[in-house]
Motif scaffolding. Sequence first.
Motif, mmCIF file in Angstrom:
data_model
loop_
_atom_site.group_PDB
_atom_site.id
_atom_site.type_symbol
_atom_site.label_atom_id
_atom_site.label_comp_id
_atom_site.label_asym_id
_atom_site.label_seq_id
_atom_site.Cartn_x
_atom_site.Cartn_y
_atom_site.Cartn_z
ATOM 1 N N LEU A 189 0.813 -1.226 0.000
ATOM 2 C CA LEU A 189 0.000 0.000 0.000
ATOM 3 C C LEU A 189 0.842 1.270 0.000
ATOM 4 C CD1 LEU A 189 -2.911 1.053 -0.040
ATOM 5 C CD2 LEU A 189 -2.807 1.159 2.452
ATOM 6 N N GLU A 190 1.971 1.238 0.714
ATOM 7 C CA GLU A 190 2.794 2.440 0.796
ATOM 8 C C GLU A 190 3.314 2.847 -0.588
ATOM 9 O OE1 GLU A 190 5.546 2.581 4.027
ATOM 10 O OE2 GLU A 190 6.944 3.853 2.905
ATOM 11 N N ILE A 191 3.859 1.869 -1.295
ATOM 12 C CA ILE A 191 4.377 2.156 -2.640
ATOM 13 C C ILE A 191 3.237 2.574 -3.566
ATOM 14 C CG2 ILE A 191 5.461 1.084 -4.672
ATOM 15 C CD1 ILE A 191 6.882 -0.814 -2.691
ATOM 16 N N ASP A 192 2.157 1.829 -3.492
ATOM 17 C CA ASP A 192 1.049 2.073 -4.429
ATOM 18 C C ASP A 192 0.394 3.433 -4.205
ATOM 19 O OD1 ASP A 192 1.706 -0.417 -5.252
ATOM 20 O OD2 ASP A 192 -0.137 -1.408 -4.560
ATOM 21 N N LEU A 193 0.204 3.777 -2.926
ATOM 22 C CA LEU A 193 -0.416 5.076 -2.627
ATOM 23 C C LEU A 193 0.472 6.204 -3.107
ATOM 24 C CD1 LEU A 193 -1.886 5.193 0.997
ATOM 25 C CD2 LEU A 193 -3.081 5.652 -1.154
ATOM 26 N N THR A 194 1.772 6.050 -2.864
ATOM 27 C CA THR A 194 2.703 7.102 -3.277
ATOM 28 C C THR A 194 2.608 7.316 -4.784
ATOM 29 O OG1 THR A 194 4.164 6.465 -1.487
ATOM 30 C CG2 THR A 194 5.122 7.838 -3.207
ATOM 31 N N ASP A 224 -1.421 -0.334 9.785
ATOM 32 C CA ASP A 224 -0.548 -0.467 8.600
ATOM 33 C C ASP A 224 -0.900 0.576 7.551
ATOM 34 O OD1 ASP A 224 0.592 -2.603 9.749
ATOM 35 O OD2 ASP A 224 -0.371 -4.116 8.462
ATOM 36 N N ASP A 225 -2.181 0.786 7.403
ATOM 37 C CA ASP A 225 -2.635 1.708 6.369
ATOM 38 C C ASP A 225 -2.302 3.152 6.730
ATOM 39 O OD1 ASP A 225 -3.704 -0.672 5.493
ATOM 40 O OD2 ASP A 225 -5.549 0.245 4.766
ATOM 41 N N VAL A 226 -2.381 3.455 8.028
ATOM 42 C CA VAL A 226 -2.101 4.822 8.442
ATOM 43 C C VAL A 226 -0.631 5.135 8.199
ATOM 44 C CG1 VAL A 226 -1.378 5.074 10.869
ATOM 45 C CG2 VAL A 226 -3.316 6.331 10.042
ATOM 46 N N SER A 227 0.182 4.138 8.409
ATOM 47 C CA SER A 227 1.599 4.372 8.191
ATOM 48 C C SER A 227 1.890 4.524 6.691
ATOM 49 C CB SER A 227 2.384 3.252 8.892
ATOM 50 O OG SER A 227 3.328 2.702 8.072
ATOM 51 N N ALA A 228 1.205 3.737 5.866
ATOM 52 C CA ALA A 228 1.358 3.887 4.413
ATOM 53 C C ALA A 228 0.880 5.265 3.959
ATOM 54 C CB ALA A 228 0.565 2.792 3.694
ATOM 55 N N LEU A 229 -0.224 5.725 4.540
ATOM 56 C CA LEU A 229 -0.779 7.022 4.150
ATOM 57 C C LEU A 229 0.170 8.158 4.520
ATOM 58 C CD1 LEU A 229 -3.291 8.446 2.946
ATOM 59 C CD2 LEU A 229 -4.191 8.605 5.266
ATOM 60 N N ALA A 231 3.383 7.913 4.897
ATOM 61 C CA ALA A 231 4.566 7.820 4.042
ATOM 62 C C ALA A 231 4.283 8.421 2.673
ATOM 63 C CB ALA A 231 5.004 6.361 3.907
ATOM 64 N N ALA A 232 3.099 8.145 2.153
ATOM 65 C CA ALA A 232 2.748 8.692 0.837
ATOM 66 C C ALA A 232 2.650 10.223 0.903
ATOM 67 C CB ALA A 232 1.439 8.088 0.349
ATOM 68 N N CYS A 233 2.086 10.739 1.979
ATOM 69 C CA CYS A 233 2.009 12.201 2.127
ATOM 70 C C CYS A 233 3.401 12.801 2.238
ATOM 71 C CB CYS A 233 1.205 12.574 3.376
ATOM 72 S SG CYS A 233 -0.531 12.221 3.251
ATOM 73 N N HIS A 234 4.270 12.085 2.928
ATOM 74 C CA HIS A 234 5.643 12.539 3.114
ATOM 75 C C HIS A 234 6.354 12.654 1.765
ATOM 76 C CE1 HIS A 234 9.152 13.397 5.363
ATOM 77 N NE2 HIS A 234 9.773 12.254 5.127
ATOM 78 N N PRO A 242 0.578 18.942 -5.955
ATOM 79 C CA PRO A 242 -0.572 19.592 -5.320
ATOM 80 C C PRO A 242 -1.683 18.611 -4.926
ATOM 81 C CG PRO A 242 -0.729 19.858 -7.677
ATOM 82 C CD PRO A 242 0.548 19.107 -7.422
ATOM 83 N N LEU A 243 -1.374 17.719 -4.005
ATOM 84 C CA LEU A 243 -2.421 16.850 -3.461
ATOM 85 C C LEU A 243 -2.281 16.888 -1.953
ATOM 86 C CD1 LEU A 243 -3.530 13.330 -4.642
ATOM 87 C CD2 LEU A 243 -3.031 13.737 -2.235
ATOM 88 N N ILE A 244 -3.393 17.120 -1.278
ATOM 89 C CA ILE A 244 -3.317 17.103 0.179
ATOM 90 C C ILE A 244 -4.348 16.153 0.766
ATOM 91 C CG2 ILE A 244 -2.271 19.329 0.768
ATOM 92 C CD1 ILE A 244 -5.130 20.426 1.028
ATOM 93 N N VAL A 245 -3.943 15.574 1.886
ATOM 94 C CA VAL A 245 -4.847 14.735 2.651
ATOM 95 C C VAL A 245 -5.264 15.554 3.868
ATOM 96 C CG1 VAL A 245 -5.021 12.635 4.022
ATOM 97 C CG2 VAL A 245 -3.734 12.624 1.866
ATOM 98 N N VAL A 246 -6.552 15.812 3.980
ATOM 99 C CA VAL A 246 -7.058 16.610 5.098
ATOM 100 C C VAL A 246 -7.873 15.672 5.975
ATOM 101 C CG1 VAL A 246 -8.308 18.709 5.721
ATOM 102 C CG2 VAL A 246 -7.282 18.497 3.451
#
Length: 431
Positions: A189-194, A224-229, A231-234, A242-246
């Motif tokens: 998920l981390e790679i894919d979300l990024t 696990d998903d929160v950590s992937a999310l 990482a992707a935001c990072h 220009p994408l933000i997670v609010v």
Amino acid sequence: MTLVLEARRPRATRRTTFYPNLRPQLYQLIQSESVDPVRNPYAPGAGQRPPELAGRDRELQQFEVVLERVARGRPERSMILTGLRGVGKTVLLNTFRSMAIQRLWGTGKIEARPEQSIRRPVAAALHMAVRELAPRHRAPDRIEGFLGVLKAFAQAGEEPGGKGRSRVHRWQPGIDVPAARGRADSGDLEIDLTELFVDAASVATDLGVGIGLFVDEMQDIPADDVSALCAACHELSQSGGPLIVVGAGLPHLPAVLSASKSYSERLFRYARIDRLDRGSADQALLAPAEREEVTFTQDALDALYEAADGYPYFVQAYGKVAWDVAPGSPITADDIKVAAPEAESELAVGFFGSRYERATPAERDYMRAMAALGDEPVPTSAVADELGRKPSSLSPARDGLIKKGLIYSAERGLVAFTVPHFGKFLRAQPT
Ligand SMILES: Nc1ncnc2c1ncn2[C@@H]1O[C@H](COP(=O)(O)OP(=O)(O)OP(=O)(O)O)[C@@H](O)[C@H]1O
Ligand SMILES: [Mg+2]
């Protein structure tokens, strides 16, 4: 509705409104009211847009700046709203989303659920976001390219052994392009979300706008998903896409995020959403009333603030009943006296009771012990003492309550109710 209306005393008509579809009897009753129940503006309810969004100017201004900076590719931390139940997180998150839409951003929203992977919901939300942008995009192949990646991302969760396989949530992407290969489809998920975020951001860049992914109940995202999310935001914050997670969630959300990634504090700006101060609570009541040519006496406002304690849900709940019982404008302290018990019993059923019902008997005992100890966060050891039990034997009840979003761990070793006035409610219940 009829019952409530019939209990009322008829009054001399001051204002009348014509409602063509009402039965004559009902119509007569309504006509005889000067505070017209049909025009009651107050809106107690989960995520219900309030008639007046009071006391949130600072957060709204901050988010304007976030949107502007992100769209310009400036480094910017996204925002996370935290607070107790019923303080208006969902309403504010939805308002943020509307602000993004007004700037022609693409937006999508998910509501996290415990034990549910975010892969499918995120795919659905970004699908929606890009669909909002598509009609304005000059190069259809760019959109198609992204949709292919999106489809691959959504399906990657279904691969044998992939995380989404056993999840019940089914999303049939109505995407008629073939799934792309080799991007956002690794199953990690981390790679894919990024990769997905980078591609979505790049579609928005073409249009000089951004993409907002809004996440409600964020504390419920599986670890696990929160950590992937994060990482992707990072990753994304480094590339300036220009994408933000609010996000929005309960008060322990910052702790959940930093337990997953230590840098999360630098990724997000946390805004604690709290009770309304006196001025804002008055405004939340007065502004909508005055639009209907109704007002409150000062004493009534005093009594309402005392009862609702500035909590937005309560402000709406008391305001609604006060309006319904008041024979005329201005609504007076006497009206509030009549309204308060009715509002309280509605809250006892709808706001408190429905949550209490979700708890198991052991969890209820745990909460009653917490309530007996007062309204401040209490040490878990004190709860154990109160129940005459070993702290370790109470972990299942405590964890269950945290998972159900009824309590949170304010600090290590401390627990508190997520629902305002819950202790008071429990203490008033017969054991
Ligand atoms: N700024 C505000 N002014 C007046 N009323 C408000 C405001 N914010 C929220 N409300 C009202 O408060 C109620 C609760 O709002 P909302 O559902 O957004 O809370 P929440 O924090 O998301 O709660 P939960 O944690 O249970 O999801 C709604 O009835 C809404 O209309
Ligand atoms: Mg909410």
